[in-house]
Write an enzyme that holds these catalytic residues in place. Structure first.
Site, PDB file in Angstrom:
ATOM      1  N   ASP A  35       0.423   1.908  -0.553  1.00  8.05           N
ATOM      2  CA  ASP A  35       1.005   0.900  -1.556  1.00  8.05           C
ATOM      3  C   ASP A  35       2.596   1.353  -1.824  1.00  8.05           C
ATOM      4  O   ASP A  35       2.831   2.654  -1.685  1.00  8.05           O
ATOM      5  CB  ASP A  35       0.365   0.870  -2.667  1.00  8.05           C
ATOM      6  CG  ASP A  35       0.902  -0.261  -3.916  1.00  8.05           C
ATOM      7  OD1 ASP A  35       1.547  -1.225  -3.582  1.00  8.05           O
ATOM      8  OD2 ASP A  35       0.675  -0.083  -5.140  1.00  8.05           O
ATOM      9  N   HIS A  52       8.389  -3.010   4.115  1.00 15.97           N
ATOM     10  CA  HIS A  52       7.396  -3.163   4.925  1.00 15.97           C
ATOM     11  C   HIS A  52       7.578  -2.704   6.477  1.00 15.97           C
ATOM     12  O   HIS A  52       6.622  -2.003   6.864  1.00 15.97           O
ATOM     13  CB  HIS A  52       7.069  -4.602   4.957  1.00 15.97           C
ATOM     14  CG  HIS A  52       6.457  -5.242   3.799  1.00 15.97           C
ATOM     15  ND1 HIS A  52       5.581  -4.515   3.055  1.00 15.97           N
ATOM     16  CD2 HIS A  52       6.831  -6.358   2.898  1.00 15.97           C
ATOM     17  CE1 HIS A  52       5.325  -5.298   1.871  1.00 15.97           C
ATOM     18  NE2 HIS A  52       6.084  -6.398   1.680  1.00 15.97           N
ATOM     19  N   LEU A 146     -10.564   9.009  17.373  1.00 15.09           N
ATOM     20  CA  LEU A 146     -10.012   8.552  15.909  1.00 15.09           C
ATOM     21  C   LEU A 146     -10.671   6.921  16.061  1.00 15.09           C
ATOM     22  O   LEU A 146     -10.125   6.406  16.758  1.00 15.09           O
ATOM     23  CB  LEU A 146      -8.841   8.916  15.428  1.00 15.09           C
ATOM     24  CG  LEU A 146      -8.364   7.951  14.216  1.00 15.09           C
ATOM     25  CD1 LEU A 146      -8.883   8.998  12.990  1.00 15.09           C
ATOM     26  CD2 LEU A 146      -6.873   7.775  14.094  1.00 15.09           C
TER      27      LEU A 146
HETATM   28  C1  IPE Z   1      -3.033  -2.949  -2.675  1.00 16.67           C
HETATM   29  O1  IPE Z   1      -1.970  -3.082  -2.948  1.00 16.67           O
HETATM   30  C2  IPE Z   1      -3.308  -3.781  -1.314  1.00 16.67           C
HETATM   31  C3  IPE Z   1      -2.752  -2.903  -0.082  1.00 16.67           C
HETATM   32  C4  IPE Z   1      -2.073  -1.684  -0.174  1.00 16.67           C
HETATM   33  C5  IPE Z   1      -2.575  -3.785   1.083  1.00 16.67           C
HETATM   34  P1  IPE Z   1      -1.376  -4.348  -4.159  1.00 16.67           P
HETATM   35  O2  IPE Z   1      -0.094  -3.897  -4.352  1.00 16.67           O
HETATM   36  O3  IPE Z   1      -1.773  -5.490  -3.606  1.00 16.67           O
HETATM   37  O4  IPE Z   1      -2.183  -3.957  -5.157  1.00 16.67           O
HETATM   38  P2  IPE Z   1      -1.915  -4.357  -6.879  1.00 16.67           P
HETATM   39  O5  IPE Z   1      -1.607  -5.913  -6.818  1.00 16.67           O
HETATM   40  O6  IPE Z   1      -0.634  -3.361  -7.358  1.00 16.67           O
HETATM   41  O7  IPE Z   1      -3.353  -3.920  -7.544  1.00 16.67           O
HETATM   42  C1  IPE Z   2       2.255  -2.443   0.112  1.00 14.35           C
HETATM   43  O1  IPE Z   2       3.313  -2.381  -0.537  1.00 14.35           O
HETATM   44  C2  IPE Z   2       2.031  -3.395   1.204  1.00 14.35           C
HETATM   45  C3  IPE Z   2       1.014  -4.557   0.870  1.00 14.35           C
HETATM   46  C4  IPE Z   2       0.294  -4.767  -0.345  1.00 14.35           C
HETATM   47  C5  IPE Z   2       1.036  -5.545   1.854  1.00 14.35           C
HETATM   48  P1  IPE Z   2       3.750  -3.599  -1.821  1.00 14.35           P
HETATM   49  O2  IPE Z   2       4.202  -4.601  -0.977  1.00 14.35           O
HETATM   50  O3  IPE Z   2       2.357  -3.584  -2.496  1.00 14.35           O
HETATM   51  O4  IPE Z   2       4.812  -2.788  -2.568  1.00 14.35           O
HETATM   52  P2  IPE Z   2       4.952  -2.662  -4.345  1.00 14.35           P
HETATM   53  O5  IPE Z   2       3.431  -2.146  -4.766  1.00 14.35           O
HETATM   54  O6  IPE Z   2       5.219  -4.109  -4.420  1.00 14.35           O
HETATM   55  O7  IPE Z   2       5.938  -1.657  -4.361  1.00 14.35           O
HETATM   56 MG    MG Z   3       1.760  -2.837  -4.337  1.00 10.13          MG
END
Ligand code: IPE
Ligand code: IPE
Ligand code: MG
Length: 259
Positions: A35, A52, A146
Site C-alpha cells: 500500500d 504505481h 519460491l
Molecule cells: C489494499 O490497499 C489493496 C492493495 C494493496 C492492492 P487499498 O489502498 O485498496 O486499501 P484501503 O482502501 O486503504 O483500505
Molecule cells: C497500493 O497503493 C496499490 C493498489 C491498491 C493498487 P495505493 O494506490 O492504494 O496508494 P495510496 O494508498 O492511495 O497511497
Molecule cells: Mg491504498
C-alpha cells in the site's frame, strides 16, 4: 507434498545484511499488502501513475530478496475486489502494469526458480491479461524455489463465498453431508488450498487494517506494519519484519509453558 519447498540451497546476497535472521525460524509464507503508491507519488508532487510504476520496481526487488533469504511462499496484494471503484484510467494503468510486469520479468523469474501464481477473480480480467497469466503460470509451474502468489481482483470475502458455493454444490450432489463440513472443507476450496497459511502479514504505508486480504488464512498470522510507502520498501524492511517476527511468541490459543 510441502516438503519439496524446503530443500533448496540459498545463496547469500551481498546487497543487504540478513545475518540477524535465524534460518531455522524463517516464516514459510510471507504476505504483503503493498500500500501507499499514491501517497509516495503525492509526496513528490507526481501523478499517482508514477507511484504505481515505482511500486513495480519495489516488487521486483522484494521478490529477488525473498528468493535469496529463503522464503518459500510470497503473496502480494496487487489489486483488490474493491479497487474497481477507482477511476477507470487508474484501473487501466494498473492492469497494463501487471501485463508489462509479466512480459518483462518472466524470463528472470523463471530462471530464478520462481513459480508464478495468481489468486483472485482472474476470469474477470481482460482476455489478453488472462492469456499472459496462463502463459506465465504454465511456464513456471514446476519451479520450486519460491511460490509468488499475485493477488489480483482478490477479496477475502469473495474467496470465502466461492468456497461456500463449491461446498454447497457438493452437499446438493450428496458428495458431502452438512456434518462433514469442517475448517478443512473451507481451506480446501480457497485459492491457497495447497499452500501453508501466511505466518507473517506485512502492510506498508501506515494504515492498520487488512482491507479484505487473506481473511481466512490470516487467522493466526503475525502482523507487521511500517509507515514506509510501498515504493520505499527495501530488502532491509523485509529483513526487519522477519527479525521482529522471529522474536514473537506464537501461541495459537495455547500456553507457552503448559504446566
Ligand atoms: C489494499 O490497499 C489493496 C492493495 C494493496 C492492492 P487499498 O489502498 O485498496 O486499501 P484501503 O482502501 O486503504 O483500505
Ligand atoms: C497500493 O497503493 C496499490 C493498489 C491498491 C493498487 P495505493 O494506490 O492504494 O496508494 P495510496 O494508498 O492511495 O497511497
Ligand atoms: Mg491504498
Amino acid at each position: 507434498m510441502w516438503g519439496k519447498w524446503f530443500t533448496s540451497n540459498n545463496k547469500r546476497n551481498t546487497n543487504f545484511n540478513d545475518s540477524q535472521l535465524e534460518s531455522s525460524r524463517m516464516p514459510g509464507h510471507v504476505a504483503i499488502i503493498m500500500d501507499g503508491n499514491g501517497r509516495w507519488a503525492q509526496k513528490r508532487g507526481l501523478p499517482r501513475t508514477f507511484g504505481h510504476r515505482a511500486g513495480v520496481e519495489a516488487l521486483r526487488n522484494i521478490v529477488k530478496t525473498a528468493t535469496t533469504i529463503g522464503i518459500k511462499v510470497l503473496t502480494v496484494y496487487a489489486f483488490s475486489t474493491e479497487n474497481w471503484k477507482r477511476p477507470a484510467a487508474e484501473v487501466e494503468l494498473l492492469m497494463r502494469l501487471f501485463s508489462e510486469y509479466l512480459d518483462s520479468e518472466i524470463d528472470e523469474l523463471d530462471s530464478k526458480g520462481v513459480q508464478i501464481r495468481f489468486i483472485g477473480g482472474i476470469d474477470e480480467l481482460s482476455e489478453s491479461l488472462q492469456a499472459k497469466i496462463v502463459l506465465a503460470t504454465d511456464r513456471t509451474a514446476n519451479n520450486n524455489k519460491l511460490v509468488l502468489n499475485i493477488a489480483v481482483n482478490y477479496g477475502g470475502r469473495a474467496e470465502v463465498i466461492r468456497a461456500v458455493r463449491k461446498i454447497t454444490q457438493q452437499v446438493i450432489d450428496e458428495k458431502l453431508t452438512i456434518a462433514e463440513i469442517t475448517e478443512s472443507s473451507i481451506s480446501e476450496h480457497l485459492y491457497t488450498n495447497d499452500l501453508p497459511d501466511p505466518d507473517l502479514v506485512i502492510r506498508t504505508s501506515g494504515d492498520l487494517r487488512l482491507s479484505n486480504f487473506l481473511l481466512w488464512q490470516s487467522a493466526y498470522a503475525e502482523l507487521w506494519f511500517t509507515d514506509s510507502n510501498w515504493p520505499d520498501f527495501k530488502a532491509e524492511h523485509l529483513i526487519k519484519a522477519i527479525a521482529d517476527f522471529q522474536k514473537r511468541d506464537r501461541r495459537f490459543g495455547g500456553l507457552k509453558n503448559p504446566k
